[in-house]
Scaffold this motif. Structure first.
Motif, PDB file in Angstrom:
ATOM      1  N   ASN A 110       0.824  -1.204   0.000  1.00 49.28           N
ATOM      2  CA  ASN A 110       0.000   0.000   0.000  1.00 49.28           C
ATOM      3  C   ASN A 110       0.860   1.257   0.000  1.00 49.28           C
ATOM      4  OD1 ASN A 110      -2.865  -1.295   1.025  1.00 49.28           O
ATOM      5  ND2 ASN A 110      -3.028   0.828   0.386  1.00 49.28           N
ATOM      6  N   GLY A 111       1.946   1.211   0.763  1.00 51.42           N
ATOM      7  CA  GLY A 111       2.845   2.364   0.808  1.00 51.42           C
ATOM      8  C   GLY A 111       3.438   2.670  -0.551  1.00 51.42           C
ATOM      9  N   LEU A 112       3.872   1.635  -1.260  1.00 48.93           N
ATOM     10  CA  LEU A 112       4.405   1.838  -2.606  1.00 48.93           C
ATOM     11  C   LEU A 112       3.342   2.417  -3.539  1.00 48.93           C
ATOM     12  CD1 LEU A 112       6.611  -1.296  -3.443  1.00 48.93           C
ATOM     13  CD2 LEU A 112       7.342   1.086  -3.297  1.00 48.93           C
ATOM     14  N   TYR A 113       2.121   1.900  -3.398  1.00 48.87           N
ATOM     15  CA  TYR A 113       1.023   2.407  -4.227  1.00 48.87           C
ATOM     16  C   TYR A 113       0.808   3.892  -3.977  1.00 48.87           C
ATOM     17  CZ  TYR A 113      -3.723   2.563  -6.251  1.00 48.87           C
ATOM     18  OH  TYR A 113      -4.826   2.875  -6.997  1.00 48.87           O
ATOM     19  N   ASP A 114       0.859   4.308  -2.711  1.00 45.61           N
ATOM     20  CA  ASP A 114       0.693   5.726  -2.376  1.00 45.61           C
ATOM     21  C   ASP A 114       1.724   6.582  -3.112  1.00 45.61           C
ATOM     22  OD1 ASP A 114      -1.448   5.332  -0.694  1.00 45.61           O
ATOM     23  OD2 ASP A 114      -0.213   5.132   1.099  1.00 45.61           O
ATOM     24  N   LYS A 120       1.882  10.158  -9.946  1.00 45.97           N
ATOM     25  CA  LYS A 120       1.242   9.882 -11.242  1.00 45.97           C
ATOM     26  C   LYS A 120       2.043   8.894 -12.097  1.00 45.97           C
ATOM     27  CE  LYS A 120      -1.470  14.138 -11.586  1.00 45.97           C
ATOM     28  NZ  LYS A 120      -1.320  14.521 -10.177  1.00 45.97           N
ATOM     29  N   ASP A 121       2.743   8.007 -11.432  1.00 44.93           N
ATOM     30  CA  ASP A 121       3.443   6.937 -12.148  1.00 44.93           C
ATOM     31  C   ASP A 121       2.472   5.763 -12.272  1.00 44.93           C
ATOM     32  OD1 ASP A 121       5.076   4.970 -13.160  1.00 44.93           O
ATOM     33  OD2 ASP A 121       6.748   5.369 -11.799  1.00 44.93           O
ATOM     34  N   TYR A 122       1.524   5.902 -13.211  1.00 44.11           N
ATOM     35  CA  TYR A 122       0.447   4.932 -13.321  1.00 44.11           C
ATOM     36  C   TYR A 122       0.911   3.543 -13.774  1.00 44.11           C
ATOM     37  CZ  TYR A 122      -2.422   9.086 -12.696  1.00 44.11           C
ATOM     38  OH  TYR A 122      -2.979  10.230 -12.200  1.00 44.11           O
ATOM     39  N   PRO A 123       1.896   3.428 -14.668  1.00 42.84           N
ATOM     40  CA  PRO A 123       2.359   2.075 -15.020  1.00 42.84           C
ATOM     41  C   PRO A 123       2.879   1.298 -13.812  1.00 42.84           C
ATOM     42  CG  PRO A 123       3.071   3.652 -16.684  1.00 42.84           C
ATOM     43  CD  PRO A 123       2.491   4.455 -15.561  1.00 42.84           C
ATOM     44  N   GLN A 124       3.658   1.966 -12.952  1.00 43.46           N
ATOM     45  CA  GLN A 124       4.146   1.298 -11.739  1.00 43.46           C
ATOM     46  C   GLN A 124       2.998   1.036 -10.770  1.00 43.46           C
ATOM     47  OE1 GLN A 124       6.803  -0.126 -11.082  1.00 43.46           O
ATOM     48  NE2 GLN A 124       8.622   0.893 -11.866  1.00 43.46           N
ATOM     49  N   SER A 125       2.036   1.961 -10.745  1.00 45.34           N
ATOM     50  CA  SER A 125       0.858   1.761  -9.889  1.00 45.34           C
ATOM     51  C   SER A 125       0.123   0.490 -10.280  1.00 45.34           C
ATOM     52  CB  SER A 125      -0.098   2.960  -9.994  1.00 45.34           C
ATOM     53  OG  SER A 125       0.486   4.126  -9.480  1.00 45.34           O
ATOM     54  N   MET A 148      -7.884   2.971 -17.358  1.00 40.15           N
ATOM     55  CA  MET A 148      -8.519   4.094 -18.053  1.00 40.15           C
ATOM     56  C   MET A 148      -7.545   5.253 -18.186  1.00 40.15           C
ATOM     57  SD  MET A 148     -11.555   3.078 -18.888  1.00 40.15           S
ATOM     58  CE  MET A 148     -12.386   4.611 -19.336  1.00 40.15           C
ATOM     59  N   TYR A 149      -6.798   5.549 -17.114  1.00 39.48           N
ATOM     60  CA  TYR A 149      -5.843   6.655 -17.154  1.00 39.48           C
ATOM     61  C   TYR A 149      -4.768   6.417 -18.209  1.00 39.48           C
ATOM     62  CZ  TYR A 149      -7.730   8.082 -12.608  1.00 39.48           C
ATOM     63  OH  TYR A 149      -8.544   8.485 -11.580  1.00 39.48           O
ATOM     64  N   THR A 150      -4.387   5.159 -18.386  1.00 39.67           N
ATOM     65  CA  THR A 150      -3.325   4.825 -19.347  1.00 39.67           C
ATOM     66  C   THR A 150      -3.898   4.400 -20.701  1.00 39.67           C
ATOM     67  OG1 THR A 150      -3.234   2.588 -18.390  1.00 39.67           O
ATOM     68  CG2 THR A 150      -1.652   4.205 -17.573  1.00 39.67           C
ATOM     69  N   ARG A 151      -5.204   4.595 -20.870  1.00 40.32           N
ATOM     70  CA  ARG A 151      -5.911   4.339 -22.137  1.00 40.32           C
ATOM     71  C   ARG A 151      -5.810   2.882 -22.588  1.00 40.32           C
ATOM     72  NH1 ARG A 151      -7.888   8.784 -24.023  1.00 40.32           N
ATOM     73  NH2 ARG A 151      -8.352   7.883 -26.067  1.00 40.32           N
ATOM     74  N   GLN A 152      -5.758   1.973 -21.644  1.00 42.55           N
ATOM     75  CA  GLN A 152      -5.788   0.539 -21.949  1.00 42.55           C
ATOM     76  C   GLN A 152      -7.234   0.066 -21.823  1.00 42.55           C
ATOM     77  OE1 GLN A 152      -2.334  -1.819 -20.376  1.00 42.55           O
ATOM     78  NE2 GLN A 152      -1.918   0.059 -19.208  1.00 42.55           N
TER      79      GLN A 152
END
Length: 450
Positions: A110-114, A120-125, A148-152
């Motif tokens: 969870n900490g890494l996700y935060d 805004k590093d959505y691929p790593q998220s 959705m944010y990364t248009r996939q």
């Protein structure tokens, strides 16, 4: 967006929610000295974090790491403090170390996700959320949003349909699904056909709507606006024109015109509720980003007073609490309680928001008032006792906390919180023996969670 479990925050010593230290086998006297030093630094770190002195908490944790260099709890706590200071590389390294040491602990992930989400590093998220889903299926909503944010869109739709097969999906997931399906070009006529149809049949509203979608999808915003204005001119009473105009005004930063369009849509009986919720959500984000038009947002929330599917004021209060805008959160939690006075979660969130503002007199008064309705609800005793500690009324805090302890049943985290607050109260009275008695109880409870 984030599917996080809400917990009571710390305001004095802090709240430990994870496993703590275990000391190596050595001589008894050495153990006692090391343990006492470790506890002093560790609880001081929690205390400093609880009062938001994150830069002071970090050195205390680093001292602890000298004793326990491979303790993942310490790295997790370190990551939280770095994150609060917006020192993202340092926070990432700390959380990653905690994960490396214990990959089975969900909160370290969870900490890494935060970190990745805030930067805004959505691929790593996405990578981290895929791991979090193994712990909690509710993170599937987060994964859809990230797709959705990364248009996939294909991946997002496939996941939504998988979720539909096993349970009811949220309103946001339904909105995403409609958005994806609306972008399927093969199911729509070409722009030229729609333009011709509008000329031939100017009173057919559906043609305008589809053409607006097509222009919007191809980033031809000016043309989409022209169609919306043409719809408004040819069909003046079209509520759908206002839906489109709302979006355009919002994109152009014209909050006044966007608000006017929003109110017309929310007052319409022709527009389905899902779309109204979407418009309110978009206006909420606009208000949060600009810190303007709060009165218009407040008026918009009133349109949903009869909505039995969701308590809109409550959800907006949670949104602002997560954004650290406690004043606004308090307003909407109080508004929510006018609609549903016995919502215990909103009551707890309201107390939380007061505490975030350091309004401990209100925390104390409200908590004690609500105890008349819920005399066996342990968290109300916790808030009341914590507030008395903050106001240095240590004897009263002890009385309240001891009374509430009788109702802590099966909630080990809350029991830890009570013991820490009791330790803090006795510390305030100068009774070091009882202080460490309760701190040690908290530590033993933490060890049970391993």
């Amino acid at each position: 967006m984030k599917g996080k479990v809400w917990i009571i925050r710390a305001f004095s010593l802090g709240i430990l929610l994870f496993s703590v230290v275990s000391f190596a086998q050595t001589e008894p006297d050495s153990i006692a000295v090391a343990k006492n030093e470790f506890e002093e630094h560790f609880f001081e770190a929690l205390k400093q974090k609880g009062i938001e002195n994150y830069d002071k908490a970090i050195p205390e944790l680093e001292k602890c790491l000298k004793t326990e260099p491979n303790n993942p709890v310490l790295y997790h706590e370190l990551g939280k403090n770095w994150l609060a200071l917006k020192k993202y590389p340092e926070a990432q390294r700390a959380f990653q170390k905690a994960v490396d040491l214990n990959p089975k602990e969900r909160w370290y992930w969870n900490g890494l996700y935060d970190v990745f989400y805030e930067t805004k590093d959505y691929p790593q998220s996405i990578v981290v959320v895929q791991k979090l889903i193994e712990f909690d299926k509710n993170f599937q909503d987060d994964l859809v949003s990230l797709y959705m944010y990364t248009r996939q869109f294909d991946k997002a739709l496939a996941l939504i349909e998988e979720m539909e097969r096993t349970s009811n999906i949220s309103q946001m997931m339904e909105t995403y699904k409609l958005q994806i399906l609306s972008e399927n070009q093969s199911k729509k006529p070409e722009k030229e056909q729609l333009e011709a149809a509008i000329v031939k049949f100017p009173q057919v509203e559906e043609n305008y709507i589809q053409l607006i979608y097509l222009y919007s999808e191809s980033n031809q915003e000016e043309k989409a606006m022209e169609v919306a204005r043409k719809l408004e001119k040819n069909i003046p009473n079209s509520d759908w024109a206002q839906v489109s105009l709302f979006k355009f005004h919002l994109n152009n930063g014209n909050g006044e015109k966007a608000a006017q369009a929003m109110h017309l849509v929310l007052n319409s009986s022709k527009i389905e509720r899902k779309i109204k919720h979407r418009i309110l959500n978009e206006f909420l984000i606009f208000v949060n980003n600009t810190n303007t038009f709060d009165k218009e947002l407040d008026k918009a929330v009133d349109y949903f007073d009869d909505d039995t599917s969701v308590n809109v004021a409550k959800e907006i209060g949670i949104f602002f609490l997560n954004k650290k805008k406690s004043d606004k959160a308090i307003h909407y939690f109080e508004k929510s309680l006018l609609k549903q006075k016995d919502d215990i979660l909103v009551i707890e969130l309201l107390l939380e928001a007061y505490a975030e503002k350091n309004q401990f007199d209100k925390v104390s008064r409200k908590a004690e008032d609500f105890l008349e309705l819920y005399p066996t609800h342990a968290r109300l005793y916790f808030y009341a006792g914590m507030a008395q500690n903050q106001m240095k009324n240590y004897k009263k805090a002890i009385g309240i906390l001891n009374s509430g302890m009788d109702f802590v049943a099966g909630d080990i985290d809350l029991e830890i919180n009570f013991n820490i607050q009791l330790g803090e109260a006795y510390n305030g009275l100068g009774d070091q023996t009882k202080k460490y008695t309760y701190f040690n109880k908290a530590e033993q409870l933490l060890k049970q969670k391993k």
